[in-house]
Design an enzyme around this catalytic site. Structure first.
Site, PDB file in Angstrom:
ATOM      1  N   GLU A 323       0.671  -1.490   0.408  1.00 13.88           N
ATOM      2  CA  GLU A 323       0.202  -0.156  -0.168  1.00 13.88           C
ATOM      3  C   GLU A 323       0.805   0.966  -0.395  1.00 13.88           C
ATOM      4  O   GLU A 323       2.244   1.588   0.878  1.00 13.88           O
ATOM      5  CB  GLU A 323      -0.907  -0.242   1.277  1.00 13.88           C
ATOM      6  CG  GLU A 323      -1.602   1.108   1.501  1.00 13.88           C
ATOM      7  CD  GLU A 323      -1.483   2.237   1.921  1.00 13.88           C
ATOM      8  OE1 GLU A 323      -1.392   3.261   1.173  1.00 13.88           O
ATOM      9  OE2 GLU A 323      -1.556   2.559   3.413  1.00 13.88           O
ATOM     10  N   CYS A 357      -1.426   8.215   4.202  1.00 14.52           N
ATOM     11  CA  CYS A 357      -1.778   8.274   3.013  1.00 14.52           C
ATOM     12  C   CYS A 357      -3.061   7.886   2.124  1.00 14.52           C
ATOM     13  O   CYS A 357      -3.420   8.695   1.370  1.00 14.52           O
ATOM     14  CB  CYS A 357      -1.143   6.502   3.002  1.00 14.52           C
ATOM     15  SG  CYS A 357      -1.662   5.258   3.803  1.00 14.52           S
TER      16      CYS A 357
END
Length: 572
Positions: A323, A357
């Site tokens: 990720e 993020c």
């Protein structure tokens, strides 16, 4: 007939105790069902609340111990650090937060060897016993170590109390509990159809080698998840956390050992990432990478693994699970509730100084509602305080280190001189004591400005005010923008037809898509997390999908009847 074996020998035959001290064969004849996972309730730290007092005590205790010396851990045995490397407090750069010793190549190689030595025993440990360790760890996180973990995350990573609560306390405990549930779900996936006189089942084996876990600075819980998922499935793990959270990561590892994890299963190494990676990527039993961090770094790691595959360096094709980066968007439709969309945008963009993020960093606002939106935004931002994490009135705090501060402030300096941008808020910063950047918003005069593609990982938002009539064409632009990333996105609207159209048109623009909710809204067990395109492999943290990547399924078939002859009826 009575056995001639001594009673003690009979007991050892029925109940083998492995080297980890965990029973590998159990005498219980009932099926084991794990407790139903649940989300850890959040504490809110109101003034004079018991939890605030406990957190203040933990912060004071940690302050008095600074700089903390992070031990070097070898097979569960702690050795005093020589303190060759150090980290500073982001909120107070004159104060050293932690000192630690970097691993040498020999240390890394030894850690891999010890993990592989522990592997046979660990993978033969029953799921019941593996699950119990992580469920016990969840309890330790949410009770005994809750405030110690939070204090480490606040001072070491610059989070305020609420951000530390939802990360180091709640989300970490959630990962442990829900991963156990996801593992049980995977193990229960067995054939439902068998021909007469036959049976079959799936053996969900762990991978044959070791897993390399690389975790980022911004979430204590992410490191806990990157290691716990593979380990729960019977794998052994080499863990390299970011230098930005070496102490919090050490505490996570300590908790797992206290919960009963055999010392060899997860090997914690600190130091130079390139050095550690060189040793890992040169090992023939490198089986998987579990990574959270920069997209550019992951591309390099992916390419290096591919080169090892090409040269037949590895026994297996290493699994790549990641990720990575995002350039996440909020899209405001002219039917939106503006006050609600503004509040969500402030939280999504400026909480933890934009260092999530999933943080919002680009926004699209309809021309007919722009003045209302900006008025509401400025009013709400006037109540947002930038300050030290220990100050409970601080809504947001510092960025993590000097490198991040320099990158973000250089972009701000450039934007402040750019006549294609209008400064709506902020555009200022102060690094004299801590690494503080004011919440900053720019409105771009054109939709093709490079800031719509540039990931800064800080408290900076770029906006486009679009003509209402051009909404449909804007959807195409949003899908193409964002630096090639596709992590999170959100639509704010009350027109249901518009909501559904937007969901469809932006189907591949985000792996997590929200309606009237901020882009940082995922909760484990409720919304799994991960994006595609340049944002990662979309294996979805907080789901069984991620855990499956760390299994090597074996299909077994058994027949109970005998063949009458070789030839088939069609042969006659």
């Amino acid at each position: 007939m009575q056995s001639m074996l001594p009673r003690a020998s009979i007991k050892r035959n029925l109940l083998r105790v492995n080297r980890a001290g965990v029973a590998s064969v159990r005498l219980v004849s009932t099926a084991f069902k794990i407790p139903k996972p649940y989300n850890e309730p959040n504490l809110h730290y109101e003034q004079s609340s018991p939890e605030r007092e406990k957190l203040l005590s933990a912060l004071s205790k940690l302050r008095n111990e600074l700089p903390v010396s992070v031990p070097t851990v070898k097979n569960g045995v702690e050795a005093a650090s020589k303190g060759e490397m150090q980290t500073v407090m982001p909120s107070e750069t004159a104060s050293v937060f932690a000192r630690y010793s970097p691993a040498t190549k020999e240390d890394v190689a030894a850690a891999i060897g010890a993990a592989l030595q522990a592997k046979k025993t660990w993978q033969e440990t029953t799921f019941h016993d593996r699950a119990a360790i992580f469920l016990r760890a969840a309890e330790l996180v949410s009770t005994k170590y809750r405030f110690e973990l939070m204090a480490a995350t606040m001072l070491g990573q610059g989070k305020n109390a609420w951000q530390a609560e939802i990360d180091a306390a709640a989300e970490l405990a959630d990962f442990y509990r829900f991963n156990v549930g996801f593992a049980e779900e995977i193990y229960s996936r067995q054939p439902t159809l068998n021909a007469s006189g036959q049976a079959g089942h799936t053996d969900w084996r762990p991978l044959e080698g070791f897993v390399y876990a690389v975790s980022p600075f911004n979430f204590t819980a992410i490191g806990g998840n990157l290691i716990s998922g593979p380990a729960l499935m019977g794998n052994v793990v080499l863990w390299k956390p970011s230098a930005g959270n070496v102490y919090a990561s050490y505490l996570v590892h300590k908790i797992l050992l206290e919960a009963g994890l055999p010392p060899g299963v997860i090997q914690l190494v600190n130091g130079d990432a390139e050095l550690v990676t060189d040793v890992v990527y040169d090992h023939p039993e490198f089986a998987a990478l579990n990574f959270t961090g920069s997209s550019d770094v992951f591309r390099e790691l992916y390419a290096r693994a591919a080169d090892g595959v090409r040269t037949k360096k590895y026994r297996d094709y290493p699994r790549m699970v990641a990720e990575t980066s995002g350039k996440n968007f909020h899209l405001i439709h002219n039917s939106a509730d503006i006050p609600n969309s503004v509040k969500h945008t402030i939280r999504a963009t400026f909480e933890y100084a934009g260092q999530k993020c999933s943080a919002c960093s680009r926004i699209y606002i309809p021309e007919s509602r722009a003045s209302e939106f900006w008025k509401e935004m400025k009013e709400n931002l006037s109540h947002v305080k930038v300050g030290a994490p220990e100050d409970f009135s601080s809504f947001t705090g510092p960025v993590i280190n000097e490198a991040a501060f320099s990158k973000i402030t250089a972009a701000i300096d450039s934007a402040n001189k750019d006549d294609r941008l209008e400064t709506i808020a902020g555009g200022t910063y102060d690094g004299s004591k801590g690494l503080y950047i004011e919440p900053t918003i720019y409105a771009a005069k054109t939709l093709d400005h490079e800031m719509f593609d540039q990931e800064l990982f800080g408290p900076v938002l770029v906006a486009n005010v679009y003509p209402d009539a051009e909404y449909d064409s804007l959807l195409t632009a949003i899908d193409k923008q964002g630096g090639g990333f596709a992590l999170t996105g959100a639509i704010f609207a009350t027109d249901q037809k518009v909501i559904r159209k937007t969901e469809d048109r932006l189907r591949y623009a985000a792996g997590n898509f929200y309606t009237n909710c901020k882009t940082t809204g995922a909760v484990i067990g409720q919304q799994s997390f991960g994006g595609a395109r340049g944002s990662g492999t979309n294996d979805k943290a907080g789901s069984s999908g991620m855990l499956v990547r760390f299994t090597a399924p074996r299909t077994l078939k058994e027949e109970y009847h005998k063949l009458d002859e070789v030839l088939y009826p069609s042969n006659y």
